[in-house]
Design a protein around this motif. Structure first.
Motif, PDB file in Angstrom:
ATOM      1  N   GLN A 115       0.815  -1.214   0.000  1.00  0.00           N
ATOM      2  CA  GLN A 115       0.000   0.000   0.000  1.00  0.00           C
ATOM      3  C   GLN A 115       0.851   1.268   0.000  1.00  0.00           C
ATOM      4  O   GLN A 115       0.335   2.358   0.255  1.00  0.00           O
ATOM      5  N   ALA A 116       2.125   1.153  -0.304  1.00  0.00           N
ATOM      6  CA  ALA A 116       3.012   2.318  -0.260  1.00  0.00           C
ATOM      7  C   ALA A 116       2.532   3.448  -1.155  1.00  0.00           C
ATOM      8  O   ALA A 116       2.714   4.622  -0.842  1.00  0.00           O
ATOM      9  N   SER A 117       1.907   3.116  -2.289  1.00  0.00           N
ATOM     10  CA  SER A 117       1.431   4.166  -3.189  1.00  0.00           C
ATOM     11  C   SER A 117       0.356   5.024  -2.523  1.00  0.00           C
ATOM     12  O   SER A 117       0.220   6.215  -2.826  1.00  0.00           O
ATOM     13  N   GLU A 118      -0.435   4.425  -1.606  1.00  0.00           N
ATOM     14  CA  GLU A 118      -1.425   5.202  -0.868  1.00  0.00           C
ATOM     15  C   GLU A 118      -0.733   6.211   0.053  1.00  0.00           C
ATOM     16  O   GLU A 118      -1.207   7.343   0.225  1.00  0.00           O
ATOM     17  N   PHE A 119       0.387   5.798   0.651  1.00  0.00           N
ATOM     18  CA  PHE A 119       1.146   6.716   1.488  1.00  0.00           C
ATOM     19  C   PHE A 119       1.791   7.811   0.644  1.00  0.00           C
ATOM     20  O   PHE A 119       1.990   8.926   1.115  1.00  0.00           O
ATOM     21  N   TRP A 120       2.115   7.485  -0.605  1.00  0.00           N
ATOM     22  CA  TRP A 120       2.650   8.500  -1.517  1.00  0.00           C
ATOM     23  C   TRP A 120       1.608   9.597  -1.732  1.00  0.00           C
ATOM     24  O   TRP A 120       1.931  10.791  -1.695  1.00  0.00           O
ATOM     25  N   HIS A 121       0.375   9.206  -1.964  1.00  0.00           N
ATOM     26  CA  HIS A 121      -0.692  10.198  -2.130  1.00  0.00           C
ATOM     27  C   HIS A 121      -0.837  11.037  -0.865  1.00  0.00           C
ATOM     28  O   HIS A 121      -1.013  12.260  -0.929  1.00  0.00           O
ATOM     29  N   LEU A 122      -0.762  10.386   0.294  1.00  0.00           N
ATOM     30  CA  LEU A 122      -0.892  11.108   1.548  1.00  0.00           C
ATOM     31  C   LEU A 122       0.279  12.065   1.749  1.00  0.00           C
ATOM     32  O   LEU A 122       0.099  13.198   2.229  1.00  0.00           O
ATOM     33  N   ALA A 123       1.488  11.634   1.372  1.00  0.00           N
ATOM     34  CA  ALA A 123       2.659  12.507   1.474  1.00  0.00           C
ATOM     35  C   ALA A 123       2.491  13.739   0.603  1.00  0.00           C
ATOM     36  O   ALA A 123       2.887  14.850   0.981  1.00  0.00           O
ATOM     37  N   ARG A 124       1.889  13.588  -0.579  1.00  0.00           N
ATOM     38  CA  ARG A 124       1.642  14.727  -1.452  1.00  0.00           C
ATOM     39  C   ARG A 124       0.649  15.694  -0.812  1.00  0.00           C
ATOM     40  O   ARG A 124       0.768  16.911  -0.949  1.00  0.00           O
ATOM     41  N   ILE A 125      -0.333  15.147  -0.114  1.00  0.00           N
ATOM     42  CA  ILE A 125      -1.297  16.002   0.579  1.00  0.00           C
ATOM     43  C   ILE A 125      -0.592  16.822   1.663  1.00  0.00           C
ATOM     44  O   ILE A 125      -0.783  18.039   1.769  1.00  0.00           O
ATOM     45  N   PHE A 126       0.259  16.150   2.459  1.00  0.00           N
ATOM     46  CA  PHE A 126       1.002  16.855   3.501  1.00  0.00           C
ATOM     47  C   PHE A 126       1.900  17.925   2.887  1.00  0.00           C
ATOM     48  O   PHE A 126       2.004  19.043   3.397  1.00  0.00           O
ATOM     49  N   ALA A 127       2.588  17.565   1.786  1.00  0.00           N
ATOM     50  CA  ALA A 127       3.491  18.513   1.137  1.00  0.00           C
ATOM     51  C   ALA A 127       2.732  19.731   0.622  1.00  0.00           C
ATOM     52  O   ALA A 127       3.186  20.870   0.740  1.00  0.00           O
ATOM     53  N   ALA A 128       1.542  19.496   0.039  1.00  0.00           N
ATOM     54  CA  ALA A 128       0.722  20.602  -0.454  1.00  0.00           C
ATOM     55  C   ALA A 128       0.264  21.478   0.708  1.00  0.00           C
ATOM     56  O   ALA A 128       0.212  22.704   0.597  1.00  0.00           O
ATOM     57  N   LYS A 129      -0.076  20.843   1.830  1.00  0.00           N
ATOM     58  CA  LYS A 129      -0.520  21.574   3.017  1.00  0.00           C
ATOM     59  C   LYS A 129       0.605  22.464   3.540  1.00  0.00           C
ATOM     60  O   LYS A 129       0.391  23.632   3.857  1.00  0.00           O
TER      61      LYS A 129
END
Length: 232
Positions: free
Chosen positions: A172-186
């Protein structure tokens, strides 16, 4: 766990003294002990990162501390004899990861370049799922590498005796990638993420951290979905 990891010293989790001359039982035990130490410290970091992401806890362990070797391929770790392990390790020894004894932090720094050449993407795709799950902070370059990788368990049957060889949750690492992008955008839009919580009144501090309902994560995901759908 983090205190114990620091006491051990991530830099001591390495195969730097492991020779690849002869496959003996004592050699195999040495490899197993060293690799288990590498993976244990990696999982300490991942558990801490999970608490940060899912429970909004302050990070206790950060990437610059990750000076342990990258983990060896699953095939080496799962080898059923010392001779099989040695043959597979000799193949791994031709990669820059073994040859240069690259640490987790070194890999993260390289992946965080503005753009990786295609040949490097192909080479980094050999890192394996565990290492890629750990260095997901590389974002765009990481996504290219992840898509290039060949899952280690693609030919392993779904049987009870082989279940320990499967990748499991790490897929599920790709799901964490999406979450990391959300944090980075924030962070990019507000300048910070954790400081917003640190500026809260003392009476609010305890309610800002250690959420067990993952409400903050759900809020970020919903915000990300609204942005993608163009909904204000």
């Amino acid at each position: 766990m983090v205190t114990l990891a620091r006491h051990i010293g991530p830099g001591n989790a390495s195969h730097r003294n492991l020779c690849l001359d002869e496959a003996t039982l004592s050699w195999w035990k040495q490899f197993a002990e060293e690799e288990e130490l590498v993976r244990t410290l990696i999982f300490v970091f991942l558990i801490d990162a999970a608490l940060v992401i899912l429970h909004n806890s302050p990070p206790r362990m950060v990437i610059p501390e990750m000076s342990m070797d990258v983990s060896c391929p699953e095939a080496c770790f799962q080898a059923e004899s010392e001779s099989e392990c040695l043959i597979l390790l000799r193949d791994w020894a031709h990669t820059r990861f073994w040859r240069n004894r690259l640490s987790i932090v070194s890999v993260v720094r390289r992946i965080c370049q503005s753009q990786l050449q295609d040949n490097l993407v192909h080479e980094y795709a050999q890192l394996g799922t565990l290492n890629l799950f750990t260095v997901v902070q590389g974002l765009d370059n990481w996504r290219r590498i992840w898509n290039e990788r060949v899952p280690e368990d693609q030919d392993i049957p779904d049987t009870a005796e082989n279940i320990w060889k499967k990748v499991g949750f790490l897929r599920q690492a790709s799901e964490f990638w999406h979450l990391a992008r959300i944090f980075a955008a924030k962070i990019g839009s507000t300048g910070t993420y954790f400081d917003d919580h640190l500026e809260a009144e003392p009476s609010q501090t305890h309610s800002s951290y250690d959420h067990t309902d993952m409400g903050d994560v759900n809020e970020l995901i919903m915000e990300y979905r609204r942005l993608n759908l163009g909904v204000s």
